[in-house]
Design an enzyme around this catalytic site. Structure first.
Site, PDB file in Angstrom:
ATOM      1  N   ASP A  37       0.517  -0.906  -0.053  1.00  0.00           N
ATOM      2  CA  ASP A  37       0.243  -0.003  -0.111  1.00  0.00           C
ATOM      3  C   ASP A  37       0.522   1.213   0.275  1.00  0.00           C
ATOM      4  OD1 ASP A  37      -3.659   0.339   1.044  1.00  0.00           O
ATOM      5  OD2 ASP A  37      -1.673   2.334   0.805  1.00  0.00           O
ATOM      6  N   ILE A  38       0.396   2.136  -0.633  1.00  0.00           N
ATOM      7  CA  ILE A  38       1.263   3.452  -0.551  1.00  0.00           C
ATOM      8  C   ILE A  38       1.477   3.852   0.924  1.00  0.00           C
ATOM      9  CG2 ILE A  38      -0.563   4.750  -1.647  1.00  0.00           C
ATOM     10  CD1 ILE A  38       1.032   6.670  -2.768  1.00  0.00           C
ATOM     11  N   ASP A  75       4.396   1.973  -3.931  1.00  0.00           N
ATOM     12  CA  ASP A  75       3.397   2.924  -4.692  1.00  0.00           C
ATOM     13  C   ASP A  75       3.176   2.299  -5.850  1.00  0.00           C
ATOM     14  OD1 ASP A  75       2.418   4.929  -6.284  1.00  0.00           O
ATOM     15  OD2 ASP A  75       3.578   6.760  -5.337  1.00  0.00           O
ATOM     16  N   ASN A 102      -5.707  -4.143  -6.868  1.00  0.00           N
ATOM     17  CA  ASN A 102      -6.460  -3.656  -5.985  1.00  0.00           C
ATOM     18  C   ASN A 102      -6.553  -2.041  -5.896  1.00  0.00           C
ATOM     19  OD1 ASN A 102      -9.271  -3.256  -4.107  1.00  0.00           O
ATOM     20  ND2 ASN A 102      -7.072  -2.901  -3.193  1.00  0.00           N
ATOM     21  N   SER A 154     -15.028  -1.420 -11.819  1.00  0.00           N
ATOM     22  CA  SER A 154     -15.400  -0.586 -11.258  1.00  0.00           C
ATOM     23  C   SER A 154     -16.228  -0.707 -12.443  1.00  0.00           C
ATOM     24  CB  SER A 154     -15.426   0.662 -10.803  1.00  0.00           C
ATOM     25  OG  SER A 154     -16.592   1.364 -10.825  1.00  0.00           O
ATOM     26  N   TYR A 171     -11.729   8.391 -14.104  1.00  0.00           N
ATOM     27  CA  TYR A 171     -12.342   7.159 -12.917  1.00  0.00           C
ATOM     28  C   TYR A 171     -12.555   6.215 -13.933  1.00  0.00           C
ATOM     29  CZ  TYR A 171     -13.330   3.931  -9.430  1.00  0.00           C
ATOM     30  OH  TYR A 171     -13.268   2.907  -8.461  1.00  0.00           O
ATOM     31  N   LYS A 175     -10.862   2.670 -15.423  1.00  0.00           N
ATOM     32  CA  LYS A 175     -11.450   1.429 -15.488  1.00  0.00           C
ATOM     33  C   LYS A 175     -11.948   0.375 -16.382  1.00  0.00           C
ATOM     34  CE  LYS A 175     -11.257   1.630 -10.652  1.00  0.00           C
ATOM     35  NZ  LYS A 175     -10.029   0.591 -10.075  1.00  0.00           N
ATOM     36  N   VAL A 204     -18.942   0.800  -2.346  1.00  0.00           N
ATOM     37  CA  VAL A 204     -18.503  -0.714  -2.127  1.00  0.00           C
ATOM     38  C   VAL A 204     -18.153   0.474   0.123  1.00  0.00           C
ATOM     39  CG1 VAL A 204     -17.070  -2.815  -0.819  1.00  0.00           C
ATOM     40  CG2 VAL A 204     -17.947  -2.011  -3.103  1.00  0.00           C
ATOM     41  N   THR A 206     -15.923   1.889   1.800  1.00  0.00           N
ATOM     42  CA  THR A 206     -14.882   1.964   2.030  1.00  0.00           C
ATOM     43  C   THR A 206     -14.443   3.188   1.941  1.00  0.00           C
ATOM     44  OG1 THR A 206     -13.540   1.641   0.017  1.00  0.00           O
ATOM     45  CG2 THR A 206     -14.001  -0.017   1.302  1.00  0.00           C
TER      46      THR A 206
HETATM   47  N1  NAD Z   1     -15.680   1.949  -2.826  1.00  0.00           N
HETATM   48  C1  NAD Z   1     -16.080   1.748  -4.503  1.00  0.00           C
HETATM   49  O1  NAD Z   1     -17.308   2.231  -4.102  1.00  0.00           O
HETATM   50  C2  NAD Z   1     -15.938   0.668  -4.941  1.00  0.00           C
HETATM   51  C3  NAD Z   1     -16.569   0.624  -6.145  1.00  0.00           C
HETATM   52  C4  NAD Z   1     -16.000   0.296  -7.529  1.00  0.00           C
HETATM   53  C5  NAD Z   1     -14.445  -0.352  -6.978  1.00  0.00           C
HETATM   54  N2  NAD Z   1     -13.714   0.468  -6.794  1.00  0.00           N
HETATM   55  C6  NAD Z   1     -12.416  -0.092  -6.347  1.00  0.00           C
HETATM   56  O2  NAD Z   1     -12.017  -1.026  -5.498  1.00  0.00           O
HETATM   57  C7  NAD Z   1     -10.915  -0.442  -5.304  1.00  0.00           C
HETATM   58  C8  NAD Z   1      -9.788  -0.512  -3.753  1.00  0.00           C
HETATM   59  O3  NAD Z   1     -10.701   0.990  -3.522  1.00  0.00           O
HETATM   60  P1  NAD Z   1     -11.775   1.021  -2.049  1.00  0.00           P
HETATM   61  O4  NAD Z   1     -12.824   0.837  -2.508  1.00  0.00           O
HETATM   62  O5  NAD Z   1     -11.247  -0.258  -1.178  1.00  0.00           O
HETATM   63  O6  NAD Z   1     -11.408   2.029  -1.569  1.00  0.00           O
HETATM   64  P2  NAD Z   1      -9.954   2.399  -0.717  1.00  0.00           P
HETATM   65  O7  NAD Z   1      -9.772   4.251  -0.142  1.00  0.00           O
HETATM   66  O8  NAD Z   1     -10.190   2.210   1.299  1.00  0.00           O
HETATM   67  O9  NAD Z   1      -9.001   1.706  -1.087  1.00  0.00           O
HETATM   68  C9  NAD Z   1      -7.479   2.330  -1.613  1.00  0.00           C
HETATM   69  C10 NAD Z   1      -6.275   1.651  -1.493  1.00  0.00           C
HETATM   70  O10 NAD Z   1      -5.615   2.052  -2.505  1.00  0.00           O
HETATM   71  C11 NAD Z   1      -4.172   2.396  -1.500  1.00  0.00           C
HETATM   72  N3  NAD Z   1      -3.392   3.400  -2.500  1.00  0.00           N
HETATM   73  C12 NAD Z   1      -4.458   4.106  -3.389  1.00  0.00           C
HETATM   74  N4  NAD Z   1      -3.555   4.676  -3.854  1.00  0.00           N
HETATM   75  C13 NAD Z   1      -1.822   3.613  -3.960  1.00  0.00           C
HETATM   76  C14 NAD Z   1      -1.065   3.523  -5.200  1.00  0.00           C
HETATM   77  N5  NAD Z   1      -0.388   4.699  -5.687  1.00  0.00           N
HETATM   78  N6  NAD Z   1       0.154   2.858  -4.887  1.00  0.00           N
HETATM   79  C15 NAD Z   1      -0.636   1.708  -4.169  1.00  0.00           C
HETATM   80  N7  NAD Z   1      -1.340   1.610  -2.971  1.00  0.00           N
HETATM   81  C16 NAD Z   1      -1.882   2.806  -3.213  1.00  0.00           C
HETATM   82  C17 NAD Z   1      -4.879   3.121  -0.350  1.00  0.00           C
HETATM   83  O11 NAD Z   1      -3.933   3.597  -0.006  1.00  0.00           O
HETATM   84  C18 NAD Z   1      -6.115   2.599  -0.030  1.00  0.00           C
HETATM   85  O12 NAD Z   1      -5.528   1.897   0.404  1.00  0.00           O
HETATM   86  C19 NAD Z   1      -9.998   0.366  -6.354  1.00  0.00           C
HETATM   87  O13 NAD Z   1      -9.295   0.538  -7.695  1.00  0.00           O
HETATM   88  C20 NAD Z   1     -11.181   1.604  -6.627  1.00  0.00           C
HETATM   89  O14 NAD Z   1     -11.171   2.457  -6.939  1.00  0.00           O
HETATM   90  C21 NAD Z   1     -13.981   0.815  -5.084  1.00  0.00           C
END
Ligand code: NAD
Length: 271
Positions: A37-38, A75, A102, A154, A171, A175, A204, A206
């Protein structure tokens, strides 16, 4: 006996949210985890990323299942960092079977430097997934046991909704781009029995959604959010819902599934 006993999974964005849920769920099925994670914020975003403490919590949760974890700050935009981390994980655990690309970011509010917002979202979501998977492919092939790659797209990657917010446009583009990459890799890697699929979650619960910037958009009745409704009477999915589906997709029960775009969306895309 878990469905993933003895396997090893590389998961990006594992500090919290869906990435953490994948790490814990796959560990419960017997997999050891390589987590990245970043753990720091990206200035063009309007909400914070996970912190180092969040990643430490993921480590504790995985270890409490009895499985092992190598967790690193890194990253996904940095290819050589991804190569080093996955290589370290393989050195520790001896193999690689599963990749969950992810990590991702979004910005639905307006403001900021539009050019920077667009580039950062493409850089993390699309180029970051490319870096993640390309860093892992040599290890999967070398293992000679096949494998499963899951790329988190997504519902936006299947259906573009009208928005004049730069971040929303980037976005959707990022995606959708992941679907193209998935199809290329699914074809390229099929002869190695390495499966590649995208998942397409609806909203979701989060840190990406449960934050001050998003709350302000909801409070202002932002028209972009009005289009984001599911067919089923489920307002928002939980990270564990997505992790349960992914645990099936990476298991041997799904050994015939590759090249697919799997909506995990409470009927969002049919609505
Ligand atoms: N939450 C939603 O509604 C939703 C819906 C559809 C898809 N998504 C996708 O699901 C995936 C996970 O997101 P989430 O919902 O758990 O949100 P989140 O923000 O809780 O998790 C994303 C994680 O990615 C990490 N991150 C961000 N940039 C980074 C980088 N450059 N390098 C490494 N790590 C990095 C963040 O620190 C975080 O821990 C994402 O790809 C998001 O686009 C989310």
């Amino acid at each position: 006996m878990g469905t993933l006993d003895g396997k090893v999974a590389f998961i990006t964005g594992a500090g919290r949210g869906q990435g953490r849920a994948h790490a814990v769920r796959l560990a419960e099925e017997g997999a050891d985890i390589i987590a990245v994670d970043i753990c720091r914020d990206i200035p063009s975003m309007d909400y914070p990323n996970a912190s180092n403490d969040d990643l430490t919590e993921t480590v504790k949760l995985v270890e409490s299942t009895g499985r092992r974890i190598v967790a690193r700050e890194g990253d996904v935009r940095d290819r050589s960092a991804m190569e080093t981390i996955v290589a370290d994980g393989v050195a520790a655990f001896g193999r690689l079977d599963i990749v969950i690309a992810n990590a991702g970011i979004v910005r639905l509010s307006k403001g900021g430097d539009d050019q920077q917002v667009f580039r950062d979202i493409i850089d993390v979501n699309l180029i970051g997934a490319w870096n993640t998977v390309e860093a892992a492919i040599p290890h999967l092939i070398e293992g000679g046991r096949g494998g499963s790659i899951v790329i988190t797209s997504s519902s936006s990657g299947l259906r573009g909704t009208g928005s004049d917010a730069t971040g929303a446009q980037a976005y959707t583009a990022s995606k959708r781009g992941l679907v193209g990459l998935m199809q290329v890799w699914a074809n390229l890697l099929a002869s190695h029995s390495i499966r590649v699929n995208t998942i397409h979650p609806t909203g979701v619960a989060t840190g990406m959604v449960l934050n001050e910037a998003m709350a302000a958009l909801f409070a202002a009745n932002d028209p972009g959010l009005a289009t984001m409704q599911n067919a089923l009477p489920i307002q928002m999915l939980q990270p564990e819902d997505i992790a349960n589906a992914v645990a099936f997709l990476v298991s041997d029960e799904a050994h015939f599934i590759t090249g697919t775009t799997w909506p995990l969306d409470a009927g969002f895309t049919v609505r």
